[in-house]
Every structure is written in structure tokens, then in C-alpha cells.
Design an enzyme around this catalytic site. Structure first.
Site, PDB file in Angstrom:
ATOM      1  CG  ASN A 173      -7.736  -2.385  -6.158  1.00 41.81           C
ATOM      2  OD1 ASN A 173      -6.662  -3.292  -6.110  1.00 41.81           O
ATOM      3  ND2 ASN A 173      -7.995  -1.712  -5.267  1.00 41.81           N
ATOM      4  CG  ASP A 232      -2.082   0.893   0.986  1.00 48.01           C
ATOM      5  OD1 ASP A 232      -2.152   1.386  -0.069  1.00 48.01           O
ATOM      6  OD2 ASP A 232      -2.698   1.153   2.056  1.00 48.01           O
TER       7      ASP A 232
END
Ligand code: FPP
Length: 243
Positions: free
Chosen positions: A64, A16
Site C-alpha cells: 500500500n 476491499d
């Protein structure tokens, strides 16, 4: 075993912070993802050098797809670029690539590139790189249940070991160490079943900056942990043995 020398067999990583890394440099988010691929390659090599057998990374989550269309297509394009840029290197370095996730929704081109990565590295055994792509931990549990039902497993014979055989990561031991970069402190639907007893390490480092130093910090943190798997601590075991 001497805890200072304890190396995890399997490391799972939530990579991330790519977007914020790019934003800090006034660059588009895609630039962060691109640098993220370099960090991934660096990290896989460093893991192999340290004797880690399995690395599993969250490259594209089921959620996503909700990102802006240009970011989603950028990430899909990055798969194609990554395979053409790095596949020969990975073959040469003994990396075996596996893709885990629901590939039914990805385009034929992307699926073909991911298949090629799996096929060309299938005889490698130095390190196993599993790339979670259109993956979600809840999806994995549901797809495993579906497969078990289709295989005729009865409700009474279904147990944890049986279901594990149908999970997407059935070829690997459960992750010993689960790292998330980027400062957020959550699991975000990654390896929910498999991470039941993983040691969790959260790092403020943004993924494109991740490298040997940050990996070694996480490994040192891991080596200090007292893994109990629901049992009493090793210090308590010693006290009990002495009593
Ligand atoms: C999270 O950062 C990262 C992703 C959603 C993608 C991770 C993908 C890569 C590192 C590339 C690997 C890809 C291939 C082709 C194997 P973020 O965008 O959520 O960052 P932010 O939290 O700073 O916005």
C-alpha cells in the site's frame, strides 16, 4: 458438531472496495476508508456477539506504500482519528487490539497511537482484534525465519511448529474463515502461512457496506463447508465406517 451451529473461532478479513464505494458516490477515496472504519467497528461487534474469538483484518499492506502519497498519509491520519474516536469504546466492549506487521517504517506518531491501542486493551478478552498494518504474508515468513535463526534454531530442528512460534500471529489459532470483500478473488499476500486450511469466502459487497447481514451470509457459507484438512470428506468417512 451440528454444522448449522458451527461458528469459526478465527475470521480473517481483506476489507476491499473502499475506493470504489467512494467513487460510486463521487467522493474521494479517503471517504471510503473512513466509512470502512465504521464497517470494521460494526463487524467486530457483530463477531463478538456471535462468539467469534479472533478477527484479523488487513488494514495496510506492505504494497500500500505504492499508492498516491495523499492516500497513504490519509490512511496514516485515519489511524490517529480511529484510535482517538474508538479506543474508549473498544476498551468498554472488551476488544483486545493487537497490531501485526512491520512498524519500523511508520511514523512515531502512528506507532505511538497503535501502541496505545494495544496497551489500553491488553486486559480485554471478549474478542481479539488483530490489525495487520504494513503487513505481508511473505514478510511474515521471512521475519519468522530471521527470528528463528537469531534464536539459534538449527536447520535440522526447524519444523512447522517451531516456525509457527515466530510468526506474527503466534498468539492465535489459524483462521478458520477467510473473507474478502470487493469482488476480487485472491489472497493478496494476507496470512499466507496461517490461511493454509482456511475456508475462503469472496463477497461482491464493497467493504463500507459490510455488516451483520453479510457476516451472517459468510458464516452460513462456512457452516455448510466440509472441512477436511487434507483428509477424506466426512460423507466418505461415514461410508467407510458403515462398510
Ligand atoms: C482496500 O480498499 C482497503 C484498504 C487498502 C484499506 C483498508 C482500511 C480500512 C478499512 C480502514 C481501517 C484502518 C484503520 C485505521 C484500522 P481499496 O482502497 O483497495 O478499494 P478499491 O479496491 O475499491 O480501490
Amino acid at each position: 458438531m451440528d454444522s448449522a451451529n458451527r461458528i469459526p473461532r478465527h475470521v480473517a478479513i481483506v476489507m476491499d472496495g473502499n475506493g470504489r464505494w467512494a467513487k460510486k458516490r463521487f467522493m474521494p477515496r479517503f471517504f471510503g476508508h473512513k466509512q470502512g472504519v465504521d464497517a470494521l467497528m460494526r463487524t467486530v461487534r457483530a463477531c463478538a456477539d456471535r462468539g467469534i474469538e479472533y478477527v484479523t483484518v488487513f488494514a495496510f499492506s506492505s504494497e500500500n506504500w505504492k499508492r498516491p502519497t495523499e492516500e497513504v498519509s490519509g490512511l496514516m491520519g485515519l489511524v490517529l482519528v480511529t484510535v482517538s474516536k474508538y479506543l474508549t469504546k473498544m476498551v468498554g466492549e472488551g476488544v483486545r487490539v493487537r497490531i501485526v506487521g512491520d512498524l519500523s517504517q511508520v511514523s512515531d506518531r502512528v506507532r505511538a497511537a497503535l501502541d496505545e491501542a494495544e496497551r489500553s486493551t491488553r486486559h480485554n478478552s471478549r474478542i481479539n482484534l488483530s490489525v495487520a498494518f504494513n503487513y505481508g504474508g511473505r514478510w511474515d515468513v521471512v521475519q519468522a525465519c530471521r527470528q528463528a535463526i537469531e534464536a539459534g534454531v538449527s536447520a535440522t530442528s526447524l519444523d512447522e511448529a517451531t516456525l509457527s512460534r515466530f510468526m506474527a500471529m503466534n498468539f492465535a489459532p489459524d483462521p478458520d474463515l477467510f473473507i474478502r470483500t470487493g469482488g476480487e478473488v485472491r489472497i493478496s499476500n494476507f496470512l499466507l502461512w496461517q490461511a493454509a486450511y482456511s475456508e475462503l469466502v469472496f463477497s461482491d459487497c464493497l467493504w463500507p457496506d459490510f455488516g451483520e447481514k453479510q457476516l451472517d451470509e459468510a458464516l452460513a457459507d462456512y457452516a455448510r463447508r466440509d472441512r477436511r484438512f487434507g483428509l477424506v470428506s466426512s460423507a466418505d468417512q461415514l461410508l467407510t465406517a458403515k462398510a
